[in-house]
Design an enzyme around this catalytic site. Structure first.
Site, PDB file in Angstrom:
ATOM      1  N   ASP A  67       0.830  -1.191   0.000  1.00  0.00           N
ATOM      2  CA  ASP A  67       0.000   0.000   0.000  1.00  0.00           C
ATOM      3  C   ASP A  67       0.873   1.254   0.000  1.00  0.00           C
ATOM      4  O   ASP A  67       2.015   1.240   0.490  1.00  0.00           O
ATOM      5  CB  ASP A  67      -0.907   0.033   1.235  1.00  0.00           C
ATOM      6  CG  ASP A  67      -2.006  -1.007   1.175  1.00  0.00           C
ATOM      7  OD1 ASP A  67      -2.344  -1.438   0.056  1.00  0.00           O
ATOM      8  OD2 ASP A  67      -2.516  -1.379   2.242  1.00  0.00           O
ATOM      9  N   PHE A  68       0.326   2.332  -0.497  1.00  0.00           N
ATOM     10  CA  PHE A  68       1.008   3.634  -0.521  1.00  0.00           C
ATOM     11  C   PHE A  68       1.580   3.987   0.850  1.00  0.00           C
ATOM     12  O   PHE A  68       2.715   4.455   0.970  1.00  0.00           O
ATOM     13  CB  PHE A  68      -0.012   4.688  -0.981  1.00  0.00           C
ATOM     14  CG  PHE A  68       0.408   6.112  -0.750  1.00  0.00           C
ATOM     15  CD1 PHE A  68       1.390   6.705  -1.524  1.00  0.00           C
ATOM     16  CD2 PHE A  68      -0.205   6.876   0.242  1.00  0.00           C
ATOM     17  CE1 PHE A  68       1.764   8.023  -1.323  1.00  0.00           C
ATOM     18  CE2 PHE A  68       0.152   8.192   0.453  1.00  0.00           C
ATOM     19  CZ  PHE A  68       1.145   8.767  -0.329  1.00  0.00           C
TER      20      PHE A  68
END
Length: 302
Positions: A67-68
């Protein structure tokens, strides 16, 4: 880790066929928007222009995703054959992954297996989020398993917090964040699944880090252990006061454990649960996988 810049790429494993980098928090793997800088793809092009592959859309073959907001170990295949061998390991569930996290509250059980089924949230305003089976708007929940070991209890900015090691035995979207939230111990700094705190009460990042990665390809055993970012020397807000389990000991357990056998499950430091059975691959799924592998373009965050 300081915020990611083009210049400060951290490599923790390198061979002729693979790179494992320590991805920064709040850094996208890639982006189709030219004005979004930096990205991991741009960092790789800056440091390793000779390794970029013009036959791929992004220049590099990312074997999986983070994930970011998540930092830590991310593997990059340097050629199509290596990408195929890594893909086979992920598909057959022979990859070992372990994450570090700071979660809200003091987790009472020192070791546990979390087995809430996870589905997509269809509730208005919650698009692109996940939820556990039985909650409103939860669509198509699938069996999901996570092992949790408590490492330390302490305080973060004065609030009770636990440092935990998480080992996903399945690969559902946002699995670790959803499972921690379902236990009423959301990841510190998780604005999606965490507590409804004011923005100024949030820490500078989400406290989830991909700590350990092992991919046993047929040609080599790709193994990387990244530095622990959740220590007081790097974040003065984190103040541990009770040691529950030594991280160094768990690292030795992880490294000594045999590679997961897809027919028997995925052993981890907590227990040896049997993962949910997987239906046989259909011809359509096989064709789709082969097409994806031939192009090897990264899909949206999984």
């Amino acid at each position: 880790m300081e915020p990611g810049r083009i210049e400060n790429l951290s490599v923790v494993y390198q061979s002729q066929d693979f790179l494992v980098v320590n991805k920064h928090w709040d850094l996208r793997i890639d982006s189709r928007m030219w004005r979004e800088t930096p990205t991991l793809q741009k960092q790789l092009r800056h440091h390793f222009p000779e390794l970029a592959d013009p036959d791929t859309y992004y220049g590099f073959r990312f074997c999986h995703q983070l994930d970011f907001s998540t930092s830590g170990a991310l593997c990059v295949a340097l050629n199509k054959a290596a990408a195929g061998s890594a893909y086979k390991c992920f598909k057959e569930r022979r990859v070992t992954k372990a994450y570090l996290a700071l979660v809200r509250g003091h987790v009472r059980e020192n070791r546990m297996t979390i087995n809430y089924a996870i589905g997509r949230n269809s509730t208005e305003g919650r698009a692109h989020t996940m939820c556990i089976e039985g909650t409103q708007g939860c669509e198509n929940p699938k069996p999901s398993l996570t092992e949790l070991v408590v490492l330390e209890h302490g305080l973060y900015a004065g609030d009770p917090v636990s440092k935990v090691l998480l080992q996903p035995l399945t690969g559902r979207t946002h699995q670790l964040r959803v499972h921690c939230s379902a236990l009423s111990h959301p990841v510190v700094g998780d604005l999606t699944y965490g507590q409804a705190l004011d923005q100024e009460d949030q820490p500078f990042r989400m406290m989830l880090h991909a700590f350990y990665l092992r991919i046993p390809t047929h040609a080599e055993r790709v193994e990387a252990c990244t530095p622990d970012p959740f220590v007081p020397a790097l974040d003065a807000c984190w103040s541990p006061h009770t040691l529950v389990q030594s991280l160094d000991q768990l690292v030795q357990v992880l490294k000594a454990a045999p590679d997961p056998d897809p027919t028997e499950g995925s052993p981890g430091p907590c227990s040896t649960p049997t993962p949910p059975s997987k239906p046989p691959e259909t011809e359509a799924q096989r064709s789709s996988c082969l097409q994806w592998l031939s192009e090897w373009t990264l899909e949206p965050d999984n």
